[in-house]
Design an enzyme around this catalytic site. Structure first.
Site, PDB file in Angstrom:
ATOM      1  N   HIS A 131       0.878  -1.180   0.000  1.00  0.00           N
ATOM      2  CA  HIS A 131       0.000   0.000   0.000  1.00  0.00           C
ATOM      3  C   HIS A 131       0.916   1.232   0.000  1.00  0.00           C
ATOM      4  O   HIS A 131       2.023   1.188   0.530  1.00  0.00           O
ATOM      5  CB  HIS A 131      -0.824  -0.049   1.298  1.00  0.00           C
ATOM      6  CG  HIS A 131      -1.906   0.976   1.404  1.00  0.00           C
ATOM      7  ND1 HIS A 131      -1.668   2.285   1.779  1.00  0.00           N
ATOM      8  CD2 HIS A 131      -3.243   0.880   1.208  1.00  0.00           C
ATOM      9  CE1 HIS A 131      -2.820   2.946   1.812  1.00  0.00           C
ATOM     10  NE2 HIS A 131      -3.785   2.123   1.468  1.00  0.00           N
ATOM     11  N   ASP A 208       2.971  -4.468   8.203  1.00  0.00           N
ATOM     12  CA  ASP A 208       1.775  -3.655   8.038  1.00  0.00           C
ATOM     13  C   ASP A 208       0.575  -4.599   8.187  1.00  0.00           C
ATOM     14  O   ASP A 208       0.256  -5.365   7.274  1.00  0.00           O
ATOM     15  CB  ASP A 208       1.814  -2.997   6.652  1.00  0.00           C
ATOM     16  CG  ASP A 208       0.522  -2.247   6.344  1.00  0.00           C
ATOM     17  OD1 ASP A 208      -0.426  -2.291   7.160  1.00  0.00           O
ATOM     18  OD2 ASP A 208       0.460  -1.621   5.270  1.00  0.00           O
ATOM     19  N   GLN A 211      -4.506  -5.084   7.067  1.00  0.00           N
ATOM     20  CA  GLN A 211      -5.467  -6.022   6.464  1.00  0.00           C
ATOM     21  C   GLN A 211      -5.415  -7.412   7.090  1.00  0.00           C
ATOM     22  O   GLN A 211      -6.129  -8.308   6.642  1.00  0.00           O
ATOM     23  CB  GLN A 211      -5.220  -6.140   4.947  1.00  0.00           C
ATOM     24  CG  GLN A 211      -5.396  -4.851   4.181  1.00  0.00           C
ATOM     25  CD  GLN A 211      -6.852  -4.360   4.165  1.00  0.00           C
ATOM     26  OE1 GLN A 211      -7.783  -5.078   4.515  1.00  0.00           O
ATOM     27  NE2 GLN A 211      -7.041  -3.112   3.762  1.00  0.00           N
ATOM     28  N   LYS A 234     -10.777  -0.533  10.074  1.00  0.00           N
ATOM     29  CA  LYS A 234     -10.858  -1.742   9.241  1.00  0.00           C
ATOM     30  C   LYS A 234     -11.229  -2.961  10.081  1.00  0.00           C
ATOM     31  O   LYS A 234     -11.389  -4.056   9.567  1.00  0.00           O
ATOM     32  CB  LYS A 234      -9.516  -1.987   8.547  1.00  0.00           C
ATOM     33  CG  LYS A 234      -9.154  -0.873   7.550  1.00  0.00           C
ATOM     34  CD  LYS A 234      -7.891  -1.188   6.824  1.00  0.00           C
ATOM     35  CE  LYS A 234      -7.309  -0.006   6.072  1.00  0.00           C
ATOM     36  NZ  LYS A 234      -8.077   0.423   4.913  1.00  0.00           N
ATOM     37  N   CYS A 372      -4.762   2.278  -3.740  1.00  0.00           N
ATOM     38  CA  CYS A 372      -3.562   2.831  -3.073  1.00  0.00           C
ATOM     39  C   CYS A 372      -2.396   1.865  -3.175  1.00  0.00           C
ATOM     40  O   CYS A 372      -1.580   1.754  -2.249  1.00  0.00           O
ATOM     41  CB  CYS A 372      -3.831   3.181  -1.613  1.00  0.00           C
ATOM     42  SG  CYS A 372      -5.012   4.501  -1.435  1.00  0.00           S
TER      43      CYS A 372
HETATM   44  N1  PLP Z   1      -1.796  -0.653   4.743  1.00  0.00           N
HETATM   45  C1  PLP Z   1      -2.706  -1.390   4.106  1.00  0.00           C
HETATM   46  C2  PLP Z   1      -2.341  -2.769   3.647  1.00  0.00           C
HETATM   47  C3  PLP Z   1      -3.978  -0.862   3.866  1.00  0.00           C
HETATM   48  O1  PLP Z   1      -4.879  -1.597   3.217  1.00  0.00           O
HETATM   49  C4  PLP Z   1      -4.267   0.449   4.303  1.00  0.00           C
HETATM   50  C5  PLP Z   1      -5.578   1.048   4.003  1.00  0.00           C
HETATM   51  O2  PLP Z   1      -6.260   0.667   3.084  1.00  0.00           O
HETATM   52  C6  PLP Z   1      -3.293   1.156   4.982  1.00  0.00           C
HETATM   53  C7  PLP Z   1      -2.066   0.574   5.184  1.00  0.00           C
HETATM   54  C8  PLP Z   1      -3.549   2.523   5.480  1.00  0.00           C
HETATM   55  O3  PLP Z   1      -4.507   2.516   6.462  1.00  0.00           O
HETATM   56  P1  PLP Z   1      -5.159   3.874   6.997  1.00  0.00           P
HETATM   57  O4  PLP Z   1      -5.670   4.599   5.789  1.00  0.00           O
HETATM   58  O5  PLP Z   1      -6.237   3.419   7.888  1.00  0.00           O
HETATM   59  O6  PLP Z   1      -4.083   4.607   7.697  1.00  0.00           O
END
Ligand code: PLP
Length: 414
Positions: A131, A208, A211, A234, A372
């Protein structure tokens, strides 16, 4: 407590869906089919009630007052940290820092740890499926520090290329930052193995978990990572809250990310002593209501059981994959052997934005775009794709509805 939870075969989805007010609505005259949980999950009543209770009863600031309301708010805010610690199996609550979400958690590490530990000639490794929030903070850091950002490649299934990490690891690598589950492809990465390899090469490992935390049991100690980032919205929690887990010795050595109130123990015009962990990394009035809501979300997930959630979603993944891949002209993007909660697809001759709009008109919420994760989409020769992402409150019939709606959209767009 959730309204219910299980029958003999696992979660009783019909009953627990009653906990989610937003799932009860009609959209464009049709029963809503919500398949966009990777962007943001829905919120159960139990979380909404916890938020309401704070606003109606305990509303005040934390850590600052001797009065009853402030003490109640502080107790709830700090007890939320314990609940998340337990959820992640972190060794102690001080290893859990509240942030605005996974994005801020990663930025905190890139700034607070990265500026101290990454220098000219060093390397930061990320994977090809990240992401943007696990790419851009490292890119900025590397540019600032004269370091190099390198990318662990993936194969056509959307899995990390076997052996690639081994050949890339060297004493120059300072950190390996990878998604546990890819939001664009659904791939589950072998983070335990990645952390062990990173450590053997003298590097740290950031996972990270934006998900993964909503979909499977997480044990950060067993995983062996140094950092784990997650987002509340999420995983049935409120927006504007997330967390960073970091091992105590690493966190102890990190520089503050933001500064001001609450992160200090004493201030003169000449010098500031920083507060203890984790408050050192939580400058200013925190997201109090959201942390309290997060505790309710974690309680909710735990009462369902992360194992049961994972089993239910595995069944849905297999069913949804079969249903969608039977549609002529539909190509699945991301066919890793180990996947979770995401089915991304491209439909021949249909622009994803048109497809998304037609599905919305049939009451079906999916995400279309680059998710993203532009580099990952580009790897598959796409600028955008449609993504159905789900949670424990989804059912096989949601995928039946999606498959039928895709067929209808296909006819309209032909
Ligand atoms: N990392 C992953 C794999 C994500 O799917 C997302 C959001 O879609 C993020 C990071 C960023 O999360 P946030 O927008 O809640 O900070």
């Amino acid at each position: 407590m959730p309204t219910v939870v299980c029958n003999e075969s696992g979660l009783d989805t019909d009953l627990l869906r009653g906990d989610f007010p937003a799932l009860q609505q009609l959209v464009h005259g049709r029963q809503l089919v919500y398949l966009d949980s990777a962007a943001s999950s829905q919120t159960p009543r139990q979380v909404i009630s916890a938020l309401l209770e704070y606003y109606e009863r305990d509303r005040s600031n934390v850590h600052r007052g001797v009065h009853e309301l402030s003490q109640r708010a502080t107790d709830k805010y700090e007890s939320a940290r314990y609940r998340l610690q337990r959820f992640l199996n972190a060794a102690e609550p001080e290893e859990v820092v509240w942030t605005r979400g996974a994005t801020e958690s990663i930025n905190l590490v890139a700034a607070g740890w990265g500026r101290q530990n990454v220098g000219p000639g060093d390397e930061v490794l990320v994977s090809a499926m990240e992401h943007h929030s696990n790419i851009v903070p490292w890119q900025i850091l590397c540019k600032e520090r004269g370091a190099r950002l390198r990318v662990i490649p993936m194969n056509r299934r959307g899995e990390l290329v076997e052996g690639a990490l081994d050949t890339m690891l060297s004493p120059r690598v300072r950190i390996v930052a990878v998604a546990h589950v890819s939001n664009a492809l659904g791939t589950v990465n072998p983070v335990r193995e990645i952390a062990a390899k990173a450590h053997a090469a003298g590097a740290l490992c950031l996972v990270d978990g934006a998900q993964s935390a909503p979909h499977m049991p997480i044990d950060v100690q067993e995983m062996g990572c140094d950092f784990f980032a997650l987002s509340g919205h999420k995983m049935c929690g409120p927006t504007g809250i997330g967390a960073l887990y970091a091992r105590r010795p690493v966190l102890e050595a990190m520089a503050p990310y933001q500064s001001g109130g609450d992160m200090i123990s004493s201030v003169t015009f000449e010098h500031t002593e920083y507060n203890d962990l984790p408050h050192r990394f939580e400058a200013g009035t925190p997201a109090i209501a959201q942390a309290i809501g997060m505790a309710a979300a974690v309680d909710y997930l735990e009462s369902l059981g992360m194992d049961r959630i994972q089993a239910h979603e595995r069944d849905l993944l297999a069913y949804g994959t079969e249903r969608l891949s039977a549609i002529p002209g539909l190509r699945l993007i991301g066919t890793a052997r180990d996947k979770a909660a995401v089915v991304t697809f491209d439909l021949e001759g249909a622009h994803p934005a048109d497809l998304g709009t037609l599905l919305d008109h049939q009451g079906i919420a999916v995400r279309v775009g680059h998710h993203c994760a532009e580099p990952a989409m580009r790897f598959f020769g796409l600028s955008a794709a449609a993504r159905a992402s789900f949670s424990f409150y989804n059912t096989r019939s949601d995928f039946d509805a999606l498959a039928e709606a895709v067929e209808t959209a296909k006819e309209i767009l032909a």
